[in-house]
Design a protein around this motif. Sequence first.
Motif, mmCIF file in Angstrom:
data_model
loop_
_atom_site.group_PDB
_atom_site.id
_atom_site.type_symbol
_atom_site.label_atom_id
_atom_site.label_comp_id
_atom_site.label_asym_id
_atom_site.label_seq_id
_atom_site.Cartn_x
_atom_site.Cartn_y
_atom_site.Cartn_z
ATOM 1 N N HIS A 1 0.877 -1.168 0.000
ATOM 2 C CA HIS A 1 0.000 0.000 0.000
ATOM 3 C C HIS A 1 0.912 1.216 0.000
ATOM 4 O O HIS A 1 1.979 1.185 0.617
ATOM 5 C CB HIS A 1 -0.881 -0.012 1.252
ATOM 6 C CG HIS A 1 -1.700 1.213 1.431
ATOM 7 N ND1 HIS A 1 -2.867 1.428 0.733
ATOM 8 C CD2 HIS A 1 -1.521 2.313 2.204
ATOM 9 C CE1 HIS A 1 -3.371 2.600 1.088
ATOM 10 N NE2 HIS A 1 -2.574 3.144 1.972
ATOM 11 N N LEU A 2 0.508 2.283 -0.675
ATOM 12 C CA LEU A 2 1.339 3.487 -0.709
ATOM 13 C C LEU A 2 0.565 4.675 -0.160
ATOM 14 O O LEU A 2 -0.556 4.952 -0.591
ATOM 15 C CB LEU A 2 1.773 3.801 -2.147
ATOM 16 C CG LEU A 2 2.496 5.131 -2.325
ATOM 17 C CD1 LEU A 2 3.878 5.084 -1.686
ATOM 18 C CD2 LEU A 2 2.595 5.499 -3.781
ATOM 19 N N ARG A 3 1.166 5.336 0.802
ATOM 20 C CA ARG A 3 0.629 6.592 1.337
ATOM 21 C C ARG A 3 1.824 7.466 1.665
ATOM 22 O O ARG A 3 2.712 7.043 2.410
ATOM 23 C CB ARG A 3 -0.200 6.348 2.585
ATOM 24 C CG ARG A 3 -0.844 7.607 3.111
ATOM 25 C CD ARG A 3 -1.862 7.252 4.189
ATOM 26 N NE ARG A 3 -2.685 8.378 4.477
ATOM 27 C CZ ARG A 3 -2.676 9.042 5.631
ATOM 28 N NH1 ARG A 3 -1.875 8.634 6.614
ATOM 29 N NH2 ARG A 3 -3.447 10.074 5.808
ATOM 30 N N THR A 4 1.839 8.668 1.094
ATOM 31 C CA THR A 4 2.956 9.559 1.371
ATOM 32 C C THR A 4 2.920 10.007 2.825
ATOM 33 O O THR A 4 1.875 9.982 3.481
ATOM 34 C CB THR A 4 2.947 10.788 0.438
ATOM 35 O OG1 THR A 4 1.701 11.471 0.582
ATOM 36 C CG2 THR A 4 3.163 10.384 -1.010
ATOM 37 N N GLY B 1 0.350 12.406 3.662
ATOM 38 C CA GLY B 1 -0.996 11.972 3.310
ATOM 39 C C GLY B 1 -1.566 12.592 2.049
ATOM 40 O O GLY B 1 -2.748 12.423 1.766
ATOM 41 N N HIS C 1 -0.868 11.811 -1.045
ATOM 42 C CA HIS C 1 -1.055 10.822 -2.109
ATOM 43 C C HIS C 1 -1.197 9.435 -1.500
ATOM 44 O O HIS C 1 -0.471 9.080 -0.577
ATOM 45 C CB HIS C 1 0.118 10.842 -3.085
ATOM 46 C CG HIS C 1 0.305 12.163 -3.744
ATOM 47 N ND1 HIS C 1 -0.509 12.620 -4.739
ATOM 48 C CD2 HIS C 1 1.205 13.148 -3.521
ATOM 49 C CE1 HIS C 1 -0.121 13.823 -5.122
ATOM 50 N NE2 HIS C 1 0.920 14.167 -4.385
ATOM 51 N N GLU C 2 -2.124 8.679 -2.073
ATOM 52 C CA GLU C 2 -2.363 7.321 -1.596
ATOM 53 C C GLU C 2 -2.781 6.458 -2.777
ATOM 54 O O GLU C 2 -3.605 6.860 -3.599
ATOM 55 C CB GLU C 2 -3.461 7.319 -0.540
ATOM 56 C CG GLU C 2 -3.720 5.973 0.052
ATOM 57 C CD GLU C 2 -4.718 6.018 1.199
ATOM 58 O OE1 GLU C 2 -4.876 4.980 1.852
ATOM 59 O OE2 GLU C 2 -5.339 7.061 1.435
ATOM 60 N N ASP D 1 -4.106 2.485 -3.451
ATOM 61 C CA ASP D 1 -4.623 1.346 -2.689
ATOM 62 C C ASP D 1 -3.689 0.147 -2.695
ATOM 63 O O ASP D 1 -3.422 -0.445 -1.643
ATOM 64 C CB ASP D 1 -5.991 0.927 -3.237
ATOM 65 C CG ASP D 1 -7.059 1.990 -3.002
ATOM 66 O OD1 ASP D 1 -6.962 2.735 -2.007
ATOM 67 O OD2 ASP D 1 -7.998 2.060 -3.818
ATOM 68 N N GLU E 1 -5.964 1.178 -8.029
ATOM 69 C CA GLU E 1 -6.943 1.878 -7.205
ATOM 70 C C GLU E 1 -8.237 1.085 -7.265
ATOM 71 O O GLU E 1 -8.574 0.506 -8.313
ATOM 72 C CB GLU E 1 -7.211 3.289 -7.742
ATOM 73 C CG GLU E 1 -6.162 4.306 -7.380
ATOM 74 C CD GLU E 1 -6.187 4.688 -5.910
ATOM 75 O OE1 GLU E 1 -7.266 4.668 -5.290
ATOM 76 O OE2 GLU E 1 -5.117 4.997 -5.383
ATOM 77 N N HIS F 1 -4.020 10.054 -8.122
ATOM 78 C CA HIS F 1 -2.852 9.489 -7.433
ATOM 79 C C HIS F 1 -2.071 8.549 -8.347
ATOM 80 O O HIS F 1 -0.843 8.464 -8.241
ATOM 81 C CB HIS F 1 -3.275 8.779 -6.153
ATOM 82 C CG HIS F 1 -3.936 9.687 -5.177
ATOM 83 N ND1 HIS F 1 -3.285 10.717 -4.551
ATOM 84 C CD2 HIS F 1 -5.222 9.740 -4.742
ATOM 85 C CE1 HIS F 1 -4.130 11.355 -3.756
ATOM 86 N NE2 HIS F 1 -5.318 10.786 -3.860
#
Length: 103
Positions: free
Chosen positions: A23-26, A29, A31-32, A34, A48, A62
Amino acid sequence: MFESLIALQLRVFSQAAEARPHHLRTRNGDHEVDFILQCPDQRVVAVEVKLGASVTDAHVRHLRWLRTQIGDDLINAVVINTGPHAYRRPDGIAVIPAALLGP
């Protein structure tokens, strides 16, 4: 629940492809994404998940951002939704109905 169902399917497909799901979340927050499916060669497929039949530019912002960050290391960008048709958007992002996922 929809995203959890897709997560289960992606984990199974990832294992078969020897890819690792993330999972990617900067940090801040902004950019995210899924799911990031990382291949053995370190390239990725970004996914996503959207509960809805239509996909707007807001839904893919994103994924577009990630493309600017990693360039050619992004093999594909995909939105999985509940729509009736699979297609590729003009920006190159694939839209795939969850009903079409399978081995």
